[in-house]
Design an enzyme around this catalytic site. Structure first.
Site, PDB file in Angstrom:
ATOM      1  N   ASP A 269     -13.468  -6.151  17.081  1.00  0.00           N
ATOM      2  CA  ASP A 269     -12.930  -5.716  15.797  1.00  0.00           C
ATOM      3  C   ASP A 269     -11.799  -6.562  15.272  1.00  0.00           C
ATOM      4  O   ASP A 269     -11.394  -6.421  14.142  1.00  0.00           O
ATOM      5  CB  ASP A 269     -12.523  -4.251  15.849  1.00  0.00           C
ATOM      6  CG  ASP A 269     -11.282  -4.063  16.659  1.00  0.00           C
ATOM      7  OD1 ASP A 269     -11.093  -4.831  17.618  1.00  0.00           O
ATOM      8  OD2 ASP A 269     -10.500  -3.159  16.338  1.00  0.00           O
TER       9      ASP A 269
ATOM     10  N   SER B 242      -1.419  -3.019   3.916  1.00  0.00           N
ATOM     11  CA  SER B 242      -2.659  -2.254   4.010  1.00  0.00           C
ATOM     12  C   SER B 242      -3.794  -3.258   4.113  1.00  0.00           C
ATOM     13  O   SER B 242      -3.692  -4.382   3.605  1.00  0.00           O
ATOM     14  CB  SER B 242      -2.839  -1.354   2.801  1.00  0.00           C
ATOM     15  OG  SER B 242      -3.505  -2.043   1.789  1.00  0.00           O
TER      16      SER B 242
ATOM     17  N   THR C 122      -5.028  -4.592   0.710  1.00  0.00           N
ATOM     18  CA  THR C 122      -4.301  -5.614  -0.038  1.00  0.00           C
ATOM     19  C   THR C 122      -4.041  -6.861   0.783  1.00  0.00           C
ATOM     20  O   THR C 122      -3.970  -7.957   0.258  1.00  0.00           O
ATOM     21  CB  THR C 122      -2.952  -5.050  -0.515  1.00  0.00           C
ATOM     22  OG1 THR C 122      -2.233  -4.587   0.633  1.00  0.00           O
ATOM     23  CG2 THR C 122      -3.154  -3.877  -1.469  1.00  0.00           C
TER      24      THR C 122
ATOM     25  N   SER D 223       2.295  -7.424   2.529  1.00  0.00           N
ATOM     26  CA  SER D 223       3.339  -6.401   2.547  1.00  0.00           C
ATOM     27  C   SER D 223       4.629  -7.063   2.078  1.00  0.00           C
ATOM     28  O   SER D 223       4.680  -8.281   1.893  1.00  0.00           O
ATOM     29  CB  SER D 223       3.506  -5.847   3.958  1.00  0.00           C
ATOM     30  OG  SER D 223       4.009  -6.842   4.809  1.00  0.00           O
TER      31      SER D 223
ATOM     32  N   ASP E 116      -9.759   1.109  17.393  1.00  0.00           N
ATOM     33  CA  ASP E 116      -8.664   2.017  17.703  1.00  0.00           C
ATOM     34  C   ASP E 116      -8.118   2.723  16.475  1.00  0.00           C
ATOM     35  O   ASP E 116      -7.469   3.740  16.589  1.00  0.00           O
ATOM     36  CB  ASP E 116      -7.535   1.290  18.449  1.00  0.00           C
ATOM     37  CG  ASP E 116      -7.139   0.003  17.769  1.00  0.00           C
ATOM     38  OD1 ASP E 116      -7.583  -0.209  16.619  1.00  0.00           O
ATOM     39  OD2 ASP E 116      -6.386  -0.778  18.378  1.00  0.00           O
TER      40      ASP E 116
END
Lengths: 579, 662
Positions: free
Chosen positions: B292, B362, B365, B368, B498
């Site tokens: 992942d 996020s 987007t 940050s 996770d």
């Protein structure tokens, strides 16, 4: 005296060469027809050159019955249709044969009792053609022409339709197996009927009779007049072989000169029963994967080569008592002189290797190990199988071999990249064990009935082989007869009838249920290669090992007390002119 | 459970209600009981009752007893292993006090009284009373009793905590996520206990086949009874029983239950909790692994290592701005930037932040930072920032590319309309990861890496590690879509996750492993939970899954191949009255009863010999399927034919030396 010292090198070599020529010819013709059969399996019959004719006939029938290939059926409907279709044909056949003396074209001696009629109808319906009646006169010309010939087409068509459904089950992922009526009509009009016509023409040209007159009187020198039965022999010879039925017009089957006049017809008849079963297996080269098709062909031919060599060499070595007299002809007892040892043996092994059951000699007169070559094929449920059923049978072994080999490399099993779950294993196990069960259980029971065992002409241990042959032949829907006892008794008529029914419909039902499981599943997309290479030598080896371990080895105790024991004590051989 | 317990449990296994689930052993047990009756009433069974035969019957009875006993023993041994695991888990389930926050008051209750949704406060050095999610505060938690890892791990808001672990710093507020009896440890105990009872589809398939084979041999042996009766030999029921037990696949039949349980135990030893045995078995059959994030194959914590200011931009100003925009960023990247910046001794004032509003990271987007009206400092992926701010700076692009090519992650920082520099975050492949991916290729498993990193970084790590396919700049949906895409191709998919946004993908995957550090939603959706949170352990589980299947397959092949030798020993011995059949007596064993006994002894002890193999699993080295097949055919197929011949001969000779003469 050491029997091996008397082997005449040249004759042995020529016999082996003849055997391989027969095998090579079967491969050649199987290869030639495989592309054609592939088109039937993949629903591309309009691409065949017979489409302009056969397409119209199939269309006509489909319009008449208001069925077509778009009316796809699932297992339940497909199998139910198949069963009902066969059931009604069986009922009609039963009525026709049981009351044949009330129909035209019959003679006073055309009569069968209830148990014999039951056995005979089932025998032709299930593609077995175990003939418990011994005389061509037992059936009227009408019964021969319509009932027997009709059922021979029907059973072959049913078998091939089932294999079409089975393959569709693997290819489809919509849960549908196809339309039984369509499949049946396609089998008949694209495959079985055209080939039958072709073979009929060839065998008529070679002197096999085709007439509606029922017999002629012949006057052999130094003997009184003999009635020689005649009838639609040529048609029957063709369909009995093309449809792997095997029930000949004459009790002696292909060993009778009018059914198999010379070496050429012997090859033609042998090729006609090998043609569709071998062609179907070879067509899998195109339907699925070339190497998979080659692997299956290879494994099956290994069994064929081994058993036909076993039989030929046993017959070649012959009977010790006769060899001891300085006569090294091999075992010619019960064999046609104009055919000789190798053609007779390979024809006979081919006939049990497929589920034909035609015989070119007296089976009971084979040497014990020669008989073992035949019995091995019978207890393996005729490895190459009949029209259609061969493919379905071998797939149950393939599914199981995939299960074991996949586990051995740490994968969950897949067939053609379709996941094999526990249900599939359940059905293939059921199908694999059904055959031995319906052979061994009747055998065990019959041995316990002294009255029945008293009807055997041979003593222990030959009678064990004969009894095993009888049930093996019935269960695998083969239909060849070793005889050696009074076959036409109500005990054997009913028991064999039930075995034949189970051997045909129970096993076919389980196998189609297996196809139904696959029909819902979609194959996995493979990026590089599948885990198990079904074309590899290792897989072929394991498949052969599974066939031998599961199919053959369970019979070892019976073989030990039957053919092996006979052989071991320089065989307790009884020469019976049972032809 | 001690040895005595194991033995008692094995004896309890004789219970018909238990053993009927295993048809092979059921038949063996019935044979055992019949053989007892034969000793007592030989005349009733119409068998010879001279003392020689009576000794023979007694030894047969003992051996049949031992066959069933050894089979039960193997199951009992593996059960005792799982019991050891459950009892160690039970010990962790201690009832503690909990500070329940109710109506703004803190009341002390027992941990057993906590319900889902309750809010509790955990103080420093207190045991966390229940599973839950951190909703306020952060702190280090010692999870050594669950994971075995002694280093405390940080728990931030949104992370899940496990009951019975200990908070070692600070104070956190936790929202309880389970009711009593449903806690993580409870479910672990249930799983291990269930594994003892539950049979996987593959195991069921195998036992169906074994039952089929057993049925055939049952009929074959019955037919020998009528055959010998017909030929006038008095059939000796006891010898027929021996033949039956020798022919039915007792080796695999006896060890089958133990193999499955042992596998689940082994998973637990890897510190992984599997919610079902099926998941472990499926793991062996995986076609595609979805990793992942890049962190799965790299050391993981991407550390900020260097600041690169833009042309003509002041270094200190750049570092300071980078620091400011990261102060409230609690992602690993953010924390590491703060750490690195503080090392540079940058002076800053936290009050400067007051005017700014924090823009959290996020995955939608991909940036940050902080913002105040038109003024902003943003850091994030080059693509996201370029698009968002409509910037294009060739110098910055160059640096980013250069960093990516080195395998680092470039985080450009933009402020007030221009890029002010780039922060380099570096990461390296985990040691040995290349070999493991190579192993996966040998096993014909394709690897897909989904990563939020940009194309170049993703390509770099994919190439370095040998990963087949990567999806760079991936969004949360991509994981789910990729799983569905693979599932539509009927491929078995394994994935690791996770986060809460991984849950849908985890739920769809065939083998879904959640990290213990992950959110509750991810753990619920997964069918395996890795307590140590080391994602590469999925590869161990795959090995294990394969090992179970290989052990089953190989032992089945071995067991059935054994029949050949048993046939060639027992059949000639049974029909010794037909000397002509002597050619079947390949080993030339002259004493029939001793030969039969030797075959049965082999049949019994082979189970004991193979118990360690069944519990440990067949040795598995990743290699191509065809090599593996060849190897296993030779070892277990040919070995299965030859080995018993040798063993039976040796046992026969030992019996003769021991003076056993019937």
């Amino acid at each position: 005296m050491n029997i091996y010292s008397i082997i005449d090198g040249n004759r042995a070599v020529s016999g082996i060469i003849i055997t391989f020529i027969y095998i090579g010819l079967a491969l050649l013709f199987g290869y030639l027809i495989s592309g054609y059969i592939k088109k039937l399996y993949t629903d591309e019959e309009e691409k065949t050159w017979l489409y302009p004719i056969s397409g119209r006939i199939v269309n006509f029938f489909e319009k008449f019955f208001n069925e077509n290939k778009n009316k796809q059926m699932k297992f339940k409907e497909y199998f139910f249709t198949l069963i009902m279709f066969n059931f009604f044909a069986g009922i009609i056949g039963f009525v026709f044969i049981y009351f044949q003396h009330d129909f035209p074209y019959s003679y006073a001696n055309n009569h069968m009792d209830l148990s014999l009629t039951f056995n005979t109808v089932i025998s032709f319906l299930t593609n077995t053609d175990l003939q418990h009646y011994s005389n061509s006169f037992d059936l009227s010309i009408l019964s021969w022409t319509f009932v027997v010939t009709g059922l021979m087409f029907l059973s072959a068509g049913t078998g091939f339709a089932a294999s079409m459904a089975f393959i569709r089950g693997i290819l489809n992922d919509n849960g549908k197996l196809g339309n039984f009526y369509h499949d049946f009509l396609v089998s008949i009009f694209y495959l079985i009927l055209p080939l039958t016509i072709l073979v009929t023409v060839i065998v008529i040209a070679m002197g096999v009779p085709e007439t509606l007159s029922s017999y002629i009187n012949v006057f052999p020198i130094g003997s009184s007049a003999v009635k020689l039965p005649l009838g639609p022999v040529a048609t029957l010879v063709s369909i009995k072989n093309i449809g792997t039925n095997g029930g000949g017009f004459y009790g002696a089957n292909a060993a009778f000169p009018l059914g198999n006049p010379d070496w050429f017809t012997n090859i033609v008849e042998y090729l006609s029963f090998m043609l569709i079963p071998l062609g179907s297996i070879m067509s899998l080269r195109y339907v699925f994967d070339k190497r998979f098709g080659n692997m299956l062909t290879g494994v099956l031919l290994t069994i064929f080569v081994f058993t036909s060599m076993l039989t030929f060499i046993s017959e070649f070595i012959g009977i010790p008592e006769i060899s001891a007299l300085g006569i090294f002809t091999g075992n010619m007892t019960g064999k046609e002189a104009y055919l000789g040892l190798a053609p007779s043996s390979v024809f006979q092994v081919g006939s049990v290797f497929t589920s034909t059951g035609a015989s070119s000699g007296g089976i009971i007169d084979y040497t014990p190990t020669g008989m073992l070559g035949l019995l091995s094929n019978l207890v393996l449920n005729d490895p190459l199988g009949g029209v259609g059923t061969g493919i379905v049978n071998i797939f149950t072994y393939v599914v199981f071999t995939l299960f074991i080999t996949s586990l051995m490399v740490g994968k969950l099993p897949e067939l053609m990249n379709i996941r094999i779950g526990s249900k599939e294993i359940k059905y293939s196990t059921l199908s694999l064990i059904s055959h031995p069960l319906i052979v061994i259980i009747p055998l065990g029971i019959t041995l316990m009935i002294p009255v029945i065992m008293g009807t055997f002409y041979n003593g222990f241990p030959s009678n064990i082989s004969n009894l095993l042959y009888e049930f093996g032949s019935a269960a695998s829907n083969n239909g060849s007869e070793a005889g050696g006892f009074l076959t036409n008794s109500s005990y054997f008529n009913y028991l064999d009838g039930i075995i034949m029914l189970l051997g045909r419909y129970l096993i076919l039902g389980i196998q189609l249920l297996l196809a139904q499981q696959f029909a819902f599943k979609k194959p996995k997309t493979i990026y590089n290669k599948s885990a198990i290479d079904t074309g590899s030598f290792s897989f072929a080896f394991m498949l052969l090992a599974v066939i031998i371990m599961i199919g053959l080895l369970s019979y070892l105790p019976i073989f030990a007390l039957g053919p092996l024991y006979s052989w071991a004590k320089d065989f307790d051989f009884m020469v019976i002119g049972w032809i | 459970m001690d040895l005595r317990g194991v033995i008692i449990n094995a004896l309890k296994g004789f219970d018909f209600r238990k053993i009927i689930k295993n048809p092979v052993m059921f038949i063996t047990e019935i044979a055992f009981f019949i053989s007892i009756f034969i000793i007592i009433f030989p005349s009733y069974f119409n068998v010879p009752d001279t003392s020689v035969y009576i000794y023979f019957y007694i030894s047969v009875t003992v051996l049949l007893f031992l066959t069933v006993f050894f089979s039960n023993l193997s199951t009992s041994l593996s059960e005792s292993q799982s019991m050891a695991i459950t009892s160690s888990l039970e010990k962790m389930k201690i009832s503690t006090k909990a500070n329940l926050l109710k109506d703004n008051k803190i009341i002390t209750v027992s941990s057993d009284e906590l319900r889902k949704g309750d809010i509790i406060i955990v103080k420093k050095d207190e045991t966390i009373p229940s599973d839950g999610e951190v909703i306020k505060g952060s702190g280090y938690v010692n999870e050594s009793n669950v994971t075995g890892e002694s280093r405390p791990v940080i728990k931030l808001v949104g992370d899940s905590v496990t009951g019975s672990t200990v908070l070692v710093t600070d104070e956190i507020t936790v929202k309880v996520s389970v009711n009593p009896g449903e806690s993580f440890i409870d479910s672990m105990i249930k799983v291990v206990q269930n594994a003892v009872r539950e049979r996987t589809p593959n195991e069921i398939a195998l036992s169906i086949f074994l039952s089929g084979v057993t049925l055939i041999f049952l009929v074959v042996v019955a037919s020998i009874f009528s055959l010998s009766a017909y030929t006038g030999i008095k059939p000796n029921i006891d010898i027929l029983l021996v033949l039956l037990v020798a022919l039915i696949p007792t080796t695999i039949g006896g060890l089958l239950p133990a193999i499955g349980i042992a596998a689940v135990n082994k998973v637990s030893q890897y510190n992984i909790i599997s919610k079902s045995g099926k998941a472990v078995e499926n793991a062996g059959d995986i076609d595609t692994i979805i990793l992942d994030k890049t962190g799965t194959i790299t050391i993981g914590e991407r550390e900020a290592v260097k600041f690169y200011p833009n042309q003509n931009y002041d270094y200190h100003d750049f570092v300071k701005k980078s620091l400011l925009c990261s102060l409230n960023d609690e992602t690993i990247e953010g924390l590491s930037i703060v750490r690195l910046a503080k090392k540079e001794n940058i002076e800053y004032n936290e009050d400067e932040l007051k005017n700014y509003e924090f823009v959290p990271f996020s995955s939608e987007t991909s940036y940050s930072g902080i913002k105040n009206g038109d003024k902003y400092i943003l850091k994030g992926s080059l693509r996201a920032l370029s698009e968002k701010l409509n910037l294009n700076d060739t110098y910055i692009n160059g640096i980013c590319k250069e960093i990516s090519l080195k395998g680092g992650t470039a985080i450009p920082v933009a402020s007030d309309g221009k890029f002010i520099g780039v922060i380099e975050l570096n990461d390296i492949l985990k040691p040995g990861i290349r070999d493991r991916i190579e192993d996966l290729h040998k096993m014909n498993i394709s690897t897909v890496m989904l990563t939020g990193d940009d194309e170049v970084t993703a390509a770099y790590f994919a190439r370095e590690a040998g990963i087949d396919e990567y999806i760079a700049n991936s969004k949360p949906d991509d994981k789910y879509n990729k799983v569905i895409e693979e599932k539509n191709k009927e491929r078995m998919v394994a994935m690791i996750g996770d986060g809460t946004n991984d849950a849908p993908a985890l739920a769809k995957a065939d083998v879904a492993m959640a990290m213990n550090t992950g959110t509750q939603a991810a753990k619920d959706a997964a069918n395996m939970i890795d307590l140590d949170s080391t994602p590469t352990k999925l590869i161990d589980v795959i090995f294990l899954g394969k090992q179970i299947l290989i052990t089953r397959g190989s032992l089945t092949t071995f067991s059935i191949a054994n029949d050949i030798s048993k046939y060639f020993v027992i059949i000639p011995a049974m029909f010794y009255m037909f000397p002509e059949l002597g050619f079947l007596n390949i080993l030339n064993l002259t004493d029939p009863l001793r030969a039969i006994t030797a075959a049965l002894i082999f049949n019994t002890i082979i189970i004991v010999i193979l118990v360690p193999l069944a519990l440990r699993g067949v040795k598995y080295t990743p290699s191509s399927a065809s090599d593996l097949l060849k190897r296993n055919i030779i070892v277990y197929g040919f070995g299965g034919i030859v080995f018993p011949f040798i063993m039976i001969y040796i046992i026969y000779m030992l019996l003769s030396l021991g003076g056993v003469a019937w």
